[in-house]
Design a protein around this motif. Structure first.
Motif, mmCIF file in Angstrom:
data_model
loop_
_atom_site.group_PDB
_atom_site.id
_atom_site.type_symbol
_atom_site.label_atom_id
_atom_site.label_comp_id
_atom_site.label_asym_id
_atom_site.label_seq_id
_atom_site.Cartn_x
_atom_site.Cartn_y
_atom_site.Cartn_z
ATOM 1 N N UNK A 1 -5.560 39.574 94.223
ATOM 2 C CA UNK A 1 -4.216 39.026 94.274
ATOM 3 C C UNK A 1 -4.155 37.719 93.484
ATOM 4 N N UNK A 2 -3.092 37.547 92.687
ATOM 5 C CA UNK A 2 -2.976 36.351 91.864
ATOM 6 C C UNK A 2 -2.632 35.149 92.721
ATOM 7 N N UNK A 3 -3.106 33.969 92.267
ATOM 8 C CA UNK A 3 -2.773 32.733 92.964
ATOM 9 C C UNK A 3 -1.523 32.113 92.349
ATOM 10 N N UNK A 4 -0.547 31.809 93.176
ATOM 11 C CA UNK A 4 0.685 31.186 92.708
ATOM 12 C C UNK A 4 0.745 29.760 93.230
ATOM 13 N N UNK A 5 1.466 28.918 92.500
ATOM 14 C CA UNK A 5 1.605 27.527 92.909
ATOM 15 C C UNK A 5 3.072 27.177 93.108
ATOM 16 N N UNK A 6 3.334 26.349 94.076
ATOM 17 C CA UNK A 6 4.715 25.903 94.310
ATOM 18 C C UNK A 6 5.159 25.007 93.156
ATOM 19 N N UNK A 7 6.421 25.095 92.797
ATOM 20 C CA UNK A 7 6.952 24.259 91.724
ATOM 21 C C UNK A 7 7.063 22.810 92.199
ATOM 22 N N UNK A 8 6.853 21.861 91.287
ATOM 23 C CA UNK A 8 7.031 20.453 91.662
ATOM 24 C C UNK A 8 8.520 20.135 91.757
ATOM 25 N N UNK A 9 9.022 19.859 92.932
ATOM 26 C CA UNK A 9 10.447 19.597 93.134
ATOM 27 C C UNK A 9 10.681 18.129 93.462
ATOM 28 N N UNK A 10 11.959 17.726 93.348
ATOM 29 C CA UNK A 10 12.320 16.342 93.691
ATOM 30 C C UNK A 10 13.725 16.334 94.252
ATOM 31 N N UNK A 11 14.108 15.228 94.870
ATOM 32 C CA UNK A 11 15.446 15.107 95.422
ATOM 33 C C UNK A 11 16.438 14.741 94.322
ATOM 34 N N UNK A 12 17.686 15.218 94.474
ATOM 35 C CA UNK A 12 18.735 14.862 93.529
ATOM 36 C C UNK A 12 19.241 13.466 93.882
ATOM 37 N N UNK A 13 19.216 12.571 92.890
ATOM 38 C CA UNK A 13 19.662 11.198 93.106
ATOM 39 C C UNK A 13 21.054 11.005 92.500
#
Length: 199
Positions: A1-13
């Motif tokens: 099974x492939x390893x996936x990574x969470x996207x780098x997210x940020x808050x909307x300012x």
């Protein structure tokens, strides 16, 4: 099974402007002809049944707020073009008078512009053309539209309608007013004006 990574997210300012698509980029007669084609492979065209009676067609077209519809037969095949001007103008009344019936008996097929009225081109040839070539085509044919076809993948040996080019759209995209009563002159003016040449 492939390893996936969470996207780098940020808050909307703060408040954010919404980007709008550039639907009308600047064009010149030297740009590709496909730039002014309404591509039905990307956006399905507005259609109307050839059997529809004029009063119903009038309501449908005014409600949809579209100036032009492709006319289709009972199996969905393209057979012509009709405009809101055709529907609202004297054409329907004149046809009804000629047929000896009320306008409510006139159908879309009776006042449409049949497909064979318009010049057509295969898309393989359009790929090699520029907008200036489109201008010259309108100049020579004195038509308001021309049709673009491609090979029909579902019916080998046949073609299918995949696009439409309108004279008014070409003029609008080149930012030149189009005088339809003097088509040849106005299109010559379009090319000359965009290139900076005036008589």
């Amino acid at each position: 099974m492939m390893n996936y990574r969470a996207l780098p997210t940020s808050e909307v300012i703060g408040s954010q402007r919404i980007v709008e698509p550039n639907l009308s980029p600047e064009l010149t007669p030297d740009d590709p002809a496909t730039s002014v084609m309404r591509d039905f492979r990307k956006k399905r065209p507005a259609t109307i049944s050839a059997d529809l009676h004029i009063p119903e067609a009038r309501v449908l077209m005014k409600t949809a707020d579209v100036p032009l519809k492709l006319v289709v037969n009972r199996v969905g095949e393209f057979i012509g073009i009709i405009s809101l001007k055709d529907i609202l103008g004297k054409k329907a009344m004149s046809k009804a008078h000629g047929m000896g019936v009320g306008v409510e008996e006139v159908q879309v097929r009776d006042i449409m512009h049949p497909a064979n009225e318009f010049p057509s081109i295969h898309i393989r040839n359009l790929h090699d053309m520029r907008i200036g070539d489109v201008v010259e085509t309108f100049n020579r044919t004195n038509s308001d539209h021309f049709l673009v076809f491609e090979d029909d993948a579902e019916n080998p040996g046949n073609t299918c309608l995949c696009g439409l080019i309108s004279a008014s759209l070409v003029a609008r995209r080149l930012h030149i007013a189009l005088d339809s009563s003097a088509r040849a002159r106005s299109f010559s003016d379009i090319v000359n004006a965009v290139h900076g040449h005036f008589e």
